[in-house]
Design a protein around this motif. Structure first.
Motif, PDB file in Angstrom:
ATOM      1  N   ASN A  71       0.791  -1.356  -0.017  1.00 59.75           N
ATOM      2  CA  ASN A  71       0.026   0.112   0.257  1.00 59.75           C
ATOM      3  C   ASN A  71       0.676   1.358  -0.036  1.00 59.75           C
ATOM      4  O   ASN A  71       0.194   2.331  -0.145  1.00 59.75           O
ATOM      5  N   ILE A  72       2.007   1.025   0.021  1.00 64.46           N
ATOM      6  CA  ILE A  72       3.193   2.334   0.095  1.00 64.46           C
ATOM      7  C   ILE A  72       2.962   2.854  -1.379  1.00 64.46           C
ATOM      8  O   ILE A  72       3.057   2.223  -2.344  1.00 64.46           O
ATOM      9  N   GLU A  73       2.970   4.344  -1.341  1.00 62.31           N
ATOM     10  CA  GLU A  73       2.993   5.115  -2.588  1.00 62.31           C
ATOM     11  C   GLU A  73       4.235   5.654  -2.739  1.00 62.31           C
ATOM     12  O   GLU A  73       4.846   6.310  -1.961  1.00 62.31           O
ATOM     13  N   TYR A  74       4.926   5.308  -4.097  1.00 62.33           N
ATOM     14  CA  TYR A  74       6.179   6.024  -4.533  1.00 62.33           C
ATOM     15  C   TYR A  74       6.135   7.386  -4.840  1.00 62.33           C
ATOM     16  O   TYR A  74       5.069   7.799  -5.475  1.00 62.33           O
ATOM     17  N   ASP A  75       6.818   8.257  -4.412  1.00 62.17           N
ATOM     18  CA  ASP A  75       6.765   9.722  -4.557  1.00 62.17           C
ATOM     19  C   ASP A  75       7.934  10.112  -5.098  1.00 62.17           C
ATOM     20  O   ASP A  75       9.048  10.441  -4.082  1.00 62.17           O
ATOM     21  N   ASN A  76       8.167  10.379  -6.377  1.00 64.66           N
ATOM     22  CA  ASN A  76       9.504  10.940  -6.717  1.00 64.66           C
ATOM     23  C   ASN A  76       9.617  12.326  -6.506  1.00 64.66           C
ATOM     24  O   ASN A  76      10.910  12.963  -6.694  1.00 64.66           O
ATOM     25  N   SER A  77       9.044  12.862  -5.953  1.00 62.30           N
ATOM     26  CA  SER A  77       9.356  14.472  -5.606  1.00 62.30           C
ATOM     27  C   SER A  77       9.852  14.650  -4.117  1.00 62.30           C
ATOM     28  O   SER A  77      10.684  15.502  -3.643  1.00 62.30           O
ATOM     29  N   LEU A  78      10.108  13.325  -3.353  1.00 62.35           N
ATOM     30  CA  LEU A  78      10.757  13.174  -2.220  1.00 62.35           C
ATOM     31  C   LEU A  78      12.211  13.584  -2.295  1.00 62.35           C
ATOM     32  O   LEU A  78      12.822  12.391  -3.342  1.00 62.35           O
ATOM     33  N   LYS A  79      13.058  14.275  -1.528  1.00 61.95           N
ATOM     34  CA  LYS A  79      14.309  14.479  -1.868  1.00 61.95           C
ATOM     35  C   LYS A  79      15.147  13.821  -0.841  1.00 61.95           C
ATOM     36  O   LYS A  79      14.655  13.368   0.288  1.00 61.95           O
ATOM     37  N   PRO A  80      16.392  13.632  -0.820  1.00 65.08           N
ATOM     38  CA  PRO A  80      17.110  13.231   0.361  1.00 65.08           C
ATOM     39  C   PRO A  80      17.080  14.029   1.575  1.00 65.08           C
ATOM     40  O   PRO A  80      17.059  15.163   1.386  1.00 65.08           O
ATOM     41  N   LEU A  81      17.428  13.272   2.461  1.00 64.77           N
ATOM     42  CA  LEU A  81      17.448  14.187   3.632  1.00 64.77           C
ATOM     43  C   LEU A  81      18.750  15.113   3.807  1.00 64.77           C
ATOM     44  O   LEU A  81      19.757  14.410   3.412  1.00 64.77           O
ATOM     45  N   GLU A  82      18.917  16.300   4.530  1.00 68.44           N
ATOM     46  CA  GLU A  82      19.885  16.849   4.595  1.00 68.44           C
ATOM     47  C   GLU A  82      20.192  17.064   6.003  1.00 68.44           C
ATOM     48  O   GLU A  82      19.556  17.772   6.604  1.00 68.44           O
ATOM     49  N   LEU A  83      21.123  16.513   6.399  1.00 69.45           N
ATOM     50  CA  LEU A  83      21.771  16.537   7.790  1.00 69.45           C
ATOM     51  C   LEU A  83      23.142  16.879   8.124  1.00 69.45           C
ATOM     52  O   LEU A  83      23.905  16.430   7.354  1.00 69.45           O
ATOM     53  N   ILE A  84      23.289  17.444   9.130  1.00 67.98           N
ATOM     54  CA  ILE A  84      24.798  17.425   9.796  1.00 67.98           C
ATOM     55  C   ILE A  84      25.216  16.511  10.525  1.00 67.98           C
ATOM     56  O   ILE A  84      24.580  16.311  11.678  1.00 67.98           O
ATOM     57  N   THR A  85      26.244  15.818  10.346  1.00 66.26           N
ATOM     58  CA  THR A  85      26.770  14.864  11.401  1.00 66.26           C
ATOM     59  C   THR A  85      27.968  14.949  12.220  1.00 66.26           C
ATOM     60  O   THR A  85      28.283  14.153  12.750  1.00 66.26           O
ATOM     61  N   LYS A  86      28.070  16.289  12.586  1.00 66.52           N
ATOM     62  CA  LYS A  86      29.066  16.602  13.492  1.00 66.52           C
ATOM     63  C   LYS A  86      28.678  16.435  14.902  1.00 66.52           C
ATOM     64  O   LYS A  86      27.586  16.449  15.189  1.00 66.52           O
ATOM     65  N   PRO A  87      29.675  16.166  15.993  1.00 68.34           N
ATOM     66  CA  PRO A  87      29.451  15.724  17.089  1.00 68.34           C
ATOM     67  C   PRO A  87      28.760  17.153  18.008  1.00 68.34           C
ATOM     68  O   PRO A  87      29.132  17.966  17.682  1.00 68.34           O
ATOM     69  N   ILE A  88      27.920  16.854  18.971  1.00 70.11           N
ATOM     70  CA  ILE A  88      27.500  17.855  19.665  1.00 70.11           C
ATOM     71  C   ILE A  88      27.480  17.400  21.191  1.00 70.11           C
ATOM     72  O   ILE A  88      27.367  16.242  21.325  1.00 70.11           O
ATOM     73  N   GLN A  89      27.412  18.228  21.935  1.00 72.11           N
ATOM     74  CA  GLN A  89      27.179  17.809  23.539  1.00 72.11           C
ATOM     75  C   GLN A  89      25.743  17.565  23.821  1.00 72.11           C
ATOM     76  O   GLN A  89      24.734  18.110  23.664  1.00 72.11           O
ATOM     77  N   ILE A  90      25.553  16.255  24.241  1.00 69.51           N
ATOM     78  CA  ILE A  90      24.217  15.602  24.751  1.00 69.51           C
ATOM     79  C   ILE A  90      24.356  15.138  26.249  1.00 69.51           C
ATOM     80  O   ILE A  90      25.310  14.661  26.741  1.00 69.51           O
ATOM     81  N   ASN A  91      23.342  15.514  26.646  1.00 72.53           N
ATOM     82  CA  ASN A  91      22.973  14.898  28.268  1.00 72.53           C
ATOM     83  C   ASN A  91      22.196  13.807  28.160  1.00 72.53           C
ATOM     84  O   ASN A  91      21.046  13.826  27.890  1.00 72.53           O
TER      85      ASN A  91
END
Length: 333
Positions: free
Chosen positions: A90-110
């Motif tokens: 039932n999944i619909e393919y959508d060719n308008s969906l773009k790749p995710l854009e994310l920054i993979t640098k380390p950050i401080q996390i609690n």
């Protein structure tokens, strides 16, 4: 989390529960424990905490008495709840969906033990911005956490929240982001339209799999926060477990899977689970839901072993209700 709304510019607990009986200190941990939860998920300032003294009334957890089967008695929701079972045909393919854009640098996390989960909270709520994919706005990393099931007598209660054609994996990682384009604070985004996006990563575990070296860091962090309110600072990218290719994903409109169950979440789910060893899955169940040396029984969770170990912190599947699940790729697994 509780359902909140704006009344005279002051965030308030839902009014109809004000006159309910408050839970006693023997039924719930102390105020510092509850404060940690609100601080982790809503970013409330301590000066506003007195407005939430009735949060004891709308207490929730994963136990039989206050668990997911009872949440609808307190929090109102409509037809867009999560998690769901994703039916591949039932999944619909959508060719308008773009790749995710994310920054993979380390950050401080609690990393903090909340008594029913371990929360990995960003020190700076705007340090990493996520965009692209199905998103119309920029979203900043806020917090991440896991959902997993109990390992008892060599058997695993599968604790992944989303399922695929009815198949459930061992665990699931949720990486939560808030809309920085439309809202000034994460708290505003939590309760507003298009306020949140959550990236879900499926986790498969087996005796046949080798240890996942990256996942060892998660196990090590859990061992540093064994009891409620214990916390530790780490420096890491919240995306360090993600696949190298982030252009293939499923997406749908849903909700948070814990109260207040807000229906303002754009979900992004990677199709391929990461693999960890069975021992690594078992090592997630080392943290406790009660204070060290406490004689109290576990109140937050329901376990076969009847122990105080944090586990079985997942919500059952919710109805799809005519929603559409889209994919950014054609070849479905």
């Amino acid at each position: 989390m509780m359902l909140i709304r704006q009344i005279n510019k002051i965030p308030f607990v839902k009014k109809r529960y004000f006159n309910s009986k408050l839970l006693t200190s023997t039924e719930i941990d102390n105020k510092s424990y509850i404060w940690c939860f609100f601080e982790s998920h809503f970013g409330l300032h301590r000066k506003n905490f007195h407005y939430f003294h009735h949060l004891y009334t709308s207490y929730w957890d994963y136990s039989k008495e206050h668990g997911p089967d009872h949440w609808q008695e307190i929090w109102e929701f409509k037809n867009c709840q999560s998690p769901i079972d994703i039916i591949k045909q039932n999944i619909e393919y959508d060719n308008s969906l773009k790749p995710l854009e994310l920054i993979t640098k380390p950050i401080q996390i609690n990393a903090r033990n909340l008594g029913f989960n371990i929360s990995f909270l960003a020190d700076n709520f705007k340090s990493l911005v996520l965009c692209g994919g199905p998103l119309k706005y920029n979203y900043a990393f806020r917090e991440m956490h896991f959902h997993w099931g109990e390992v008892h007598k060599g058997k695993c209660n599968l604790g992944c929240e989303h399922t695929f054609d009815g198949k459930r994996f061992a665990a699931e990682l949720h990486v939560v982001h808030w809309n920085t384009d439309l809202y000034e604070t994460d708290m505003q985004a939590m309760r507003s339209k298009d306020g949140l996006t959550v990236i879900g990563l499926l986790i498969d575990a087996s005796d046949l799999y080798e240890q996942n070296k990256e996942f060892n860091f998660i196990n090590e962090t859990f061992r540093k926060v064994l009891y409620p309110n214990e916390h530790t600072i780490i420096n890491i990218s919240p995306y360090f477990l993600f696949p190298s290719c982030v252009q293939n994903y499923y997406t749908y409109s849903g909700s948070l899977t814990i109260p207040p169950l807000s229906e303002n979440v754009t979900w992004v789910l990677f199709p391929d689970p990461i693999r960890i060893s069975f021992n690594q899955l078992s090592d997630l169940s080392v943290t406790h839901s009660v204070e060290k040396n406490s004689q109290q029984k576990a109140r937050h969770l329901s376990t076969e072993a009847g122990s105080t170990i944090i586990t079985n912190n997942f919500r059952p599947i919710q109805p799809l209700n005519n929603r559409i699940v889209r994919s950014s790729f054609k070849n479905l697994i």
